[in-house]
Design a protein around this motif. Structure first.
Motif, PDB file in Angstrom:
ATOM      1  N   ILE A 467      34.257  37.233  41.987  1.00  0.00           N
ATOM      2  CA  ILE A 467      35.641  37.701  41.811  1.00  0.00           C
ATOM      3  C   ILE A 467      36.366  37.771  43.150  1.00  0.00           C
ATOM      4  CG2 ILE A 467      37.065  39.656  41.087  1.00  0.00           C
ATOM      5  CD1 ILE A 467      34.929  40.294  38.990  1.00  0.00           C
ATOM      6  N   ALA A 468      35.702  38.353  44.160  1.00  0.00           N
ATOM      7  CA  ALA A 468      36.327  38.470  45.488  1.00  0.00           C
ATOM      8  C   ALA A 468      36.608  37.100  46.091  1.00  0.00           C
ATOM      9  CB  ALA A 468      35.417  39.283  46.407  1.00  0.00           C
ATOM     10  N   HIS A 469      35.666  36.174  45.889  1.00  0.00           N
ATOM     11  CA  HIS A 469      35.854  34.823  46.419  1.00  0.00           C
ATOM     12  C   HIS A 469      37.051  34.146  45.764  1.00  0.00           C
ATOM     13  CE1 HIS A 469      35.153  30.428  46.585  1.00  0.00           C
ATOM     14  NE2 HIS A 469      34.707  30.687  47.804  1.00  0.00           N
ATOM     15  N   ASP A 470      37.183  34.290  44.441  1.00  0.00           N
ATOM     16  CA  ASP A 470      38.309  33.683  43.736  1.00  0.00           C
ATOM     17  C   ASP A 470      39.641  34.282  44.186  1.00  0.00           C
ATOM     18  OD1 ASP A 470      36.570  32.117  42.332  1.00  0.00           O
ATOM     19  OD2 ASP A 470      36.559  33.356  40.529  1.00  0.00           O
ATOM     20  N   ILE A 471      39.672  35.604  44.406  1.00  0.00           N
ATOM     21  CA  ILE A 471      40.908  36.264  44.858  1.00  0.00           C
ATOM     22  C   ILE A 471      41.314  35.748  46.235  1.00  0.00           C
ATOM     23  CG2 ILE A 471      41.898  38.480  45.569  1.00  0.00           C
ATOM     24  CD1 ILE A 471      40.209  39.797  43.380  1.00  0.00           C
ATOM     25  N   TYR A 503      44.589  38.661  38.634  1.00  0.00           N
ATOM     26  CA  TYR A 503      43.403  37.805  38.631  1.00  0.00           C
ATOM     27  C   TYR A 503      43.037  37.464  37.190  1.00  0.00           C
ATOM     28  CZ  TYR A 503      38.454  36.508  38.945  1.00  0.00           C
ATOM     29  OH  TYR A 503      37.257  35.865  38.836  1.00  0.00           O
ATOM     30  N   LYS A 504      42.777  36.189  36.939  1.00  0.00           N
ATOM     31  CA  LYS A 504      42.349  35.740  35.622  1.00  0.00           C
ATOM     32  C   LYS A 504      40.843  35.509  35.653  1.00  0.00           C
ATOM     33  CE  LYS A 504      43.133  32.231  32.071  1.00  0.00           C
ATOM     34  NZ  LYS A 504      43.876  30.995  31.700  1.00  0.00           N
ATOM     35  N   MET A 505      40.130  36.201  34.777  1.00  0.00           N
ATOM     36  CA  MET A 505      38.670  36.142  34.770  1.00  0.00           C
ATOM     37  C   MET A 505      38.198  34.750  34.371  1.00  0.00           C
ATOM     38  SD  MET A 505      36.335  38.338  35.502  1.00  0.00           S
ATOM     39  CE  MET A 505      34.548  38.326  35.502  1.00  0.00           C
ATOM     40  N   MET A 506      37.340  34.161  35.197  1.00  0.00           N
ATOM     41  CA  MET A 506      36.745  32.857  34.918  1.00  0.00           C
ATOM     42  C   MET A 506      35.369  33.052  34.314  1.00  0.00           C
ATOM     43  SD  MET A 506      39.139  30.903  35.865  1.00  0.00           S
ATOM     44  CE  MET A 506      38.362  29.295  35.921  1.00  0.00           C
ATOM     45  N   PRO A 507      34.802  32.010  33.719  1.00  0.00           N
ATOM     46  CA  PRO A 507      33.442  32.140  33.164  1.00  0.00           C
ATOM     47  C   PRO A 507      32.462  32.601  34.228  1.00  0.00           C
ATOM     48  CG  PRO A 507      34.461  30.091  32.420  1.00  0.00           C
ATOM     49  CD  PRO A 507      35.379  30.680  33.450  1.00  0.00           C
ATOM     50  N   LEU A 508      31.644  33.562  33.883  1.00  0.00           N
ATOM     51  CA  LEU A 508      30.717  34.153  34.839  1.00  0.00           C
ATOM     52  C   LEU A 508      29.398  33.407  34.885  1.00  0.00           C
ATOM     53  CD1 LEU A 508      31.284  37.898  33.989  1.00  0.00           C
ATOM     54  CD2 LEU A 508      32.239  36.617  35.901  1.00  0.00           C
TER      55      LEU A 508
END
Length: 556
Positions: A467-471, A503-508
């Motif tokens: 999540i932090a990396h995507d942000i 932030y839009k949640m991506m597949p984990l």
């Protein structure tokens, strides 16, 4: 996976033999009621009918009524039902009527638990689930010793050893197919030893017709009784059956889907619900409870034969075997030490499975007291039985069920020690620094100091990093990210708050798990479920002043 005709016939014969061997557990129960061999045979016929119905119910996916899984999950006489069933028969108003009523009650409890599967973690955290298995194994082991230690001690001891040694040797050093049929080979050696010591076969078997349809008169004449003092022990049987069904279904899900990532909760609930229904049907037929078979499931997965067609074939064979009274009389008259050897074998797996489940958790001081004190209190029923027998009814039941007493203490201590167990901490991810190292160091430190499971901590770190990396990668944050961790007895949560775009949640990503093929298949499946490979809840929020928050929660 499609089975060839020859493989289908071979696996059907092997799986049916496992179910036939499971009738030994029923024999132990019915002998306690003083039934004649002929009546025991009639009961065994209906046990096989219950096998067929339970296997068919699991195999068919009943969409509208939420019953059935479409999976190969055959039930047989459950080892976990042996000790409580003997307890029901032994008390003053007991006998077969009370066995029937309490078996239906245990199946009903399992049926109801399927609807609240997720919420049971609050009352029964992983360490208490492990304690349940441990105490079930303890009770089963004690029952097996009582069944085998009967006069004449020398000859019965020899039969028990002759049964148990081949099972142990082949379990440890056997390979492939031989390892999976070790219990059958052990029973064969036990019968050989019994024939040698007793000087010949029991010719009484020749007096029974070889083929006879199950008698409807047995069901028409049966009565049903209920005793509230036994409600707790049989509720715990239903709970133990729930744990076993859950773990085995999880393992079959993995075996059937090479791209398996997380539990199919609908299938898990259906499996438990159907297993409870099968137990209720067994009770209505006047016999002991049945539960999904770990041996059958393990063999099917090991030989890649989990096709549901096998369940249909097994149901037919069980119905045919229910008419073979000439074979059933040999099971009904089998020496108790042979059955005791089998019980001891299964008790060892269930007992150590409980230890492994408990050991998979990171222990804090609360867990030490919950498990340690509860276990010793449960063992006290074997050390001081006269003290518990002196208690007024219905409290005297605790002297006959170490499982009931131990679990009551465990749940009570868990609720008491949950007071003041809320913990939280926070740290800041600077915009000009790489977040991975900070996330790993801080969450790992907090998790270890709070006594959290290491795999839970690792999964949380993995998701928080993503999540932090995507942000950072999408330049969503206009400020530093505040990371807050919270833990209580229900869930472990990590929230990431910042000012900027949502932030839009991506597949984990998930942690890869290798399939494990061994006799403790239901334990491995249970461990996967208890671990929680995916977050139980992911939520995002956005306020008017562009304050964004992402919260990831794992239930304990």
């Amino acid at each position: 996976m499609t089975l060839s005709r020859s493989k289908l016939m071979s696996m059907t014969a092997q799986q049916s033999l496992i179910g036939f061997l499971g009738l030994a557990f029923s024999v132990v129960i019915f002998r306690q009621s003083g039934l004649s061999d002929e009546l025991i045979v009639q009961k065994l016929q209906w046990v096989l009918v219950a096998y067929a119905i339970g296997t068919l119910l699991q195999a068919v996916y009943w969409k509208k009524i939420a019953i059935g899984t479409g999976l190969m999950l055959p039930p047989i006489s459950g080892a976990i039902y042996v000790q409580p069933s003997i307890l029901a028969i032994a008390i003053a108003i007991g006998g077969i009527p009370l066995l029937i009523g309490m078996t239906i009650f245990a199946g009903f409890c399992e049926f109801v638990l399927s609807f609240i599967l997720r919420r049971t973690r609050i009352i029964f955290p992983p360490e208490i689930c492990g304690l349940v298995l441990l105490l079930v194994g303890l009770e089963l082991g004690v029952t097996s010793i009582h069944a085998g230690a009967v006069e004449p001690y020398m000859s019965n001891g020899a039969i028990l050893v002759a049964t148990l040694i081949p099972i142990l040797v082949l379990s440890v050093w056997g390979k492939g197919y031989i390892r999976h049929i070790c219990s059958m080979i052990g029973v064969l050696f036990g019968f050989i030893m019994a024939l040698y010591l007793e000087g010949g076969a029991d010719f009484k078997a020749l007096q029974v017709p070889f083929l006879t349809l199950p008698s409807l008169e047995v069901i028409k004449e049966q009565k049903i009784a209920f005793d509230w003092s036994l409600s707790l022990p049989f509720f715990l049987v239903g709970f133990a059956a729930t744990i076993r069904s859950l773990g085995l279904t999880m393992s079959v899900q993995q075996a059937n889907d090479p791209h398996w990532r997380k539990p199919d909760y609908d299938s898990l609930q259906r499996s438990i619900r159907t297993d409870g229904l099968a137990a209720m049907i067994a009770g209505m037929l006047g016999v002991n409870g049945i539960n999904v078979s770990p041996t059958s499931t393990t063999m099917a997965i090991a030989f890649r034969c989990t096709d549901v067609v096998l369940s249909y074939a097994m149901s037919i064979v069980f119905l045919l075997l229910s008419c073979c009274t000439g074979l059933l009389i040999y099971i009904a008259t089998s020496p108790l030490p042979i059955v005791a050897g089998l019980l001891l074998y299964y008790a060892a797996f269930i007992f150590t499975g409980g230890i492994r489940t408990i050991g998979a958790q990171s222990f804090g001081i609360r867990q030490v007291f919950i498990i340690g004190i509860s276990f010793f209190v449960a063992v006290s029923t074997y050390i001081l039985p006269q003290a518990y027998q002196a208690l007024p009814s219905p409290l005297d039941v605790f002297g006959r069920s170490s499982l009931a007493l131990g679990l009551i203490f465990a749940v009570a201590l868990n609720m008491i020690f949950s007071i003041g167990s809320r913990r939280n901490a926070r740290f800041i991810l600077r915009m000009d620094s790489l977040p991975d190292r900070q996330i790993h160091e801080n969450i790992n430190t907090y998790g270890n100091s709070w006594g959290l499971k290491q795999d839970l901590v690792e999964d949380t770190i993995l998701i928080a990093k993503e999540i932090a990396h995507d942000i950072h990668h999408a330049n969503l944050a206009e400020s530093d990210i505040i990371v807050e961790t919270k833990d209580n007895t229900i869930a472990f949560c990590v929230s990431l708050s910042y000012t900027g775009a949502p932030y839009k949640m991506m597949p984990l990503q998930t942690v890869n798990m290798e399939k494990i093929l061994d006799e403790e298949m239901f334990i491995e499946g249970l461990k996967i479920y208890l671990r929680g490979m995916m977050p139980d809840k992911v939520s995002t929020s956005l306020t008017n002043n562009d304050q964004c928050c992402v919260i990831v929660s794992f239930n304990h």
